[in-house]
Design a protein around this motif. Structure first.
Motif, short mmCIF file in Angstrom:
data_model
loop_
_atom_site.label_atom_id
_atom_site.label_comp_id
_atom_site.label_asym_id
_atom_site.label_seq_id
_atom_site.Cartn_x
_atom_site.Cartn_y
_atom_site.Cartn_z
N ASN A 57 -126.19 9.48 -22.88
CA ASN A 57 -125.54 9.21 -24.16
C ASN A 57 -124.06 9.57 -24.11
OD1 ASN A 57 -125.73 12.00 -24.10
ND2 ASN A 57 -126.19 12.21 -26.27
N THR A 58 -123.51 9.68 -22.90
CA THR A 58 -122.11 10.06 -22.74
C THR A 58 -121.20 8.85 -22.68
OG1 THR A 58 -122.69 12.10 -21.55
CG2 THR A 58 -120.45 11.27 -21.25
N ILE A 59 -120.20 8.83 -23.55
CA ILE A 59 -119.17 7.80 -23.55
C ILE A 59 -117.83 8.49 -23.28
CG2 ILE A 59 -117.98 6.01 -24.88
CD1 ILE A 59 -120.85 5.29 -24.29
N VAL A 60 -117.06 7.95 -22.34
CA VAL A 60 -115.80 8.56 -21.93
C VAL A 60 -114.62 7.73 -22.42
CG1 VAL A 60 -114.38 9.31 -19.99
CG2 VAL A 60 -116.87 9.59 -19.90
N LEU A 61 -113.68 8.38 -23.08
CA LEU A 61 -112.42 7.75 -23.49
C LEU A 61 -111.36 8.08 -22.46
CD1 LEU A 61 -112.34 8.64 -27.30
CD2 LEU A 61 -112.41 6.33 -26.38
N ALA A 62 -110.73 7.05 -21.88
CA ALA A 62 -109.68 7.25 -20.89
C ALA A 62 -108.51 6.34 -21.22
CB ALA A 62 -110.21 6.96 -19.48
N GLY A 63 -107.35 6.64 -20.64
CA GLY A 63 -106.16 5.83 -20.89
C GLY A 63 -104.90 6.67 -20.78
N LEU A 64 -103.76 6.01 -20.85
CA LEU A 64 -102.50 6.71 -20.73
C LEU A 64 -102.24 7.61 -21.94
CD1 LEU A 64 -100.11 3.88 -19.45
CD2 LEU A 64 -101.37 5.56 -18.09
N PRO A 131 -120.11 10.80 -13.53
CA PRO A 131 -121.49 10.75 -13.05
C PRO A 131 -122.54 10.70 -14.15
CG PRO A 131 -120.23 12.36 -11.80
CD PRO A 131 -119.37 11.95 -12.96
N HIS A 132 -122.16 11.10 -15.37
CA HIS A 132 -123.11 11.13 -16.48
C HIS A 132 -122.78 10.08 -17.54
CE1 HIS A 132 -124.02 14.98 -14.61
NE2 HIS A 132 -122.77 15.35 -14.82
N ALA A 133 -121.79 9.23 -17.29
CA ALA A 133 -121.30 8.30 -18.31
C ALA A 133 -122.19 7.07 -18.46
CB ALA A 133 -119.88 7.88 -17.99
N ALA A 134 -122.49 6.75 -19.72
CA ALA A 134 -123.17 5.48 -20.01
C ALA A 134 -122.15 4.36 -20.10
CB ALA A 134 -123.94 5.59 -21.33
N VAL A 165 -118.50 4.49 -10.34
CA VAL A 165 -118.43 3.42 -11.34
C VAL A 165 -119.06 2.14 -10.80
CG1 VAL A 165 -116.85 1.92 -12.64
CG2 VAL A 165 -116.39 4.37 -12.47
N VAL A 166 -118.75 1.82 -9.54
CA VAL A 166 -119.27 0.60 -8.93
C VAL A 166 -120.78 0.70 -8.68
CG1 VAL A 166 -119.12 -0.96 -6.94
CG2 VAL A 166 -117.04 0.08 -7.88
N LYS A 167 -121.21 1.79 -8.07
CA LYS A 167 -122.62 1.94 -7.72
C LYS A 167 -123.52 2.02 -8.94
CE LYS A 167 -121.81 4.15 -3.23
NZ LYS A 167 -121.94 5.39 -2.43
N ARG A 168 -123.05 2.72 -9.99
CA ARG A 168 -123.86 2.83 -11.20
C ARG A 168 -123.59 1.69 -12.18
NH1 ARG A 168 -122.97 7.21 -14.47
NH2 ARG A 168 -125.02 6.85 -15.37
N ARG A 169 -122.65 0.81 -11.81
CA ARG A 169 -122.30 -0.34 -12.66
C ARG A 169 -122.01 0.10 -14.10
NH1 ARG A 169 -123.53 -5.25 -10.02
NH2 ARG A 169 -124.73 -4.94 -8.12
N ILE A 170 -121.15 1.09 -14.22
CA ILE A 170 -120.82 1.63 -15.54
C ILE A 170 -120.01 0.61 -16.33
CG2 ILE A 170 -119.61 3.47 -16.77
CD1 ILE A 170 -120.12 5.29 -14.37
N PRO A 171 -120.48 0.19 -17.50
CA PRO A 171 -119.73 -0.77 -18.31
C PRO A 171 -118.40 -0.18 -18.79
CG PRO A 171 -122.01 -0.60 -19.05
CD PRO A 171 -121.77 0.55 -18.11
N PHE A 228 -111.58 -10.10 -14.28
CA PHE A 228 -112.54 -9.02 -14.54
C PHE A 228 -113.98 -9.46 -14.32
CE2 PHE A 228 -108.94 -7.31 -17.16
CZ PHE A 228 -108.75 -6.15 -16.41
N SER A 229 -114.22 -10.76 -14.37
CA SER A 229 -115.58 -11.26 -14.12
C SER A 229 -116.03 -11.01 -12.68
CB SER A 229 -115.66 -12.75 -14.43
OG SER A 229 -114.78 -13.48 -13.59
N HIS A 230 -115.06 -10.71 -11.78
CA HIS A 230 -115.41 -10.42 -10.39
C HIS A 230 -115.96 -9.01 -10.21
CE1 HIS A 230 -112.27 -13.60 -8.93
NE2 HIS A 230 -113.40 -14.15 -9.32
N CYS A 231 -115.77 -8.16 -11.19
CA CYS A 231 -116.24 -6.76 -11.07
C CYS A 231 -117.75 -6.70 -11.07
CB CYS A 231 -115.68 -5.92 -12.22
SG CYS A 231 -113.88 -5.73 -12.20
N ARG A 232 -118.29 -5.76 -10.33
CA ARG A 232 -119.75 -5.60 -10.28
C ARG A 232 -120.30 -5.06 -11.59
NH1 ARG A 232 -120.75 -2.91 -4.26
NH2 ARG A 232 -119.17 -4.14 -3.16
N ASN A 233 -119.50 -4.25 -12.27
CA ASN A 233 -119.91 -3.74 -13.57
C ASN A 233 -119.31 -4.62 -14.66
OD1 ASN A 233 -117.45 -2.70 -12.49
ND2 ASN A 233 -117.27 -1.38 -14.28
N LYS A 234 -119.88 -4.57 -15.85
CA LYS A 234 -119.41 -5.38 -16.97
C LYS A 234 -118.10 -4.82 -17.51
CE LYS A 234 -120.74 -7.06 -21.54
NZ LYS A 234 -121.78 -7.02 -22.61
N VAL A 235 -117.09 -5.69 -17.64
CA VAL A 235 -115.80 -5.31 -18.21
C VAL A 235 -115.52 -6.22 -19.40
CG1 VAL A 235 -113.33 -5.03 -17.82
CG2 VAL A 235 -114.93 -4.55 -15.96
#
Length: 260
Positions: A57-64, A131-134, A165-171, A228-235
């Protein structure tokens, strides 16, 4: 000591002999049934452990820095922008039910929201939570996008190429914040610019791949312009305004990953 060991071995042999005799006395069908029940029990136990481990249930906010992450954090938690907040030097980290859902009836699943500071020296803290991010919400300042485009692209590139991010396909949701401003760039423009800059960046980084220690995976399809459609995870790309509280697309992204 040798005597104690000898007695222990004799006792062990006695137990093994008793177990062998008990097994021989049981009907074959009963042994098969017991073995099948044991297998099913272990399988169900492993399955439920996997489900508990995979439901994050973890959502991460990132950015500049200055993109508005902390304002969004407070809007989701309190329904208020908390005007006057300063740049975060430590992650804002809390578990709560979305403020917009507080009046809803029934049990609601809380989210664990983490606002990671955007300063370059503090970004490594992101690795503690991935590692815990949904899901990850990458916040972009759509008002001052062009002056910060290169820096935002590099940060986003680093996230998209992380092994976890890639292996877990984190959206990932690229959130164009401050969209209420008249001079804000549209999400379509920002998406195209980010794709263009990532395409340049992956070319330059692949040329020095042996020296590039930050990128763990290569983005895109060889010989094709990056999207972005080339990414393994959904963007996905969305718009919001932290100050006015227009964050419905953010809440939708969160609830798609953390079910009510």
């Amino acid at each position: 000591m040798e005597l104690d060991m000898e007695q222990w071995l004799q006792q062990l042999q006695k137990w093994i002999h008793e177990v062998e005799e008990w097994v021989h006395q049981q009907p074959v069908e009963q042994l098969y049934a017991a073995f099948a029940v044991l297998l099913i029990t272990f399988a169900l136990f492993g399955f439920f452990r996997f489900l508990r481990r995979s439901k994050s249930n973890t959502i991460v906010l990132a950015g500049l820095t200055g993109s508005g992450k902390t304002v969004l954090y407070y809007q989701l938690r309190d329904g208020s922008p908390h005007q006057g907040t300063v740049t975060s030097m430590e992650p804002n980290d809390d578990t709560f039910v979305l403020h917009s859902e507080l009046e809803k009836k029934g049990k609601l699943n809380p989210i664990h929201l983490v606002d990671v500071p955007g300063h370059s020296r503090l970004r490594p803290k992101l690795d503690e939570f991935l590692p815990h991010a949904a899901g990850v919400i990458f916040v972009v300042d759509s008002l001052d996008f062009l002056p910060n485009c290169r820096a935002a692209t590099e940060y986003l590139y680093d996230i998209l190429t992380k092994a976890i991010v890639v292996k877990r396909r984190i959206p990932i949701l690229i959130l164009c914040n401050k969209a209420d401003k008249v001079t804000a760039h549209s999400k379509e423009f920002i998406k195209k610019q980010l794709e263009k800059e990532i395409d340049k960046l992956r070319t330059s980084r692949s040329a020095i791949s042996t020296a590039d220690l930050t990128s763990e995976f290569t983005l895109g399809v060889l010989g094709e312009t990056f999207t972005f459609s080339h990414c393994r995870n959904k963007v996905a790309v969305a718009e919001a305004s932290g100050l006015t509280g227009e964050i419905s697309q953010v809440e939708q992204f969160v609830r798609e990953l953390v079910k009510p």
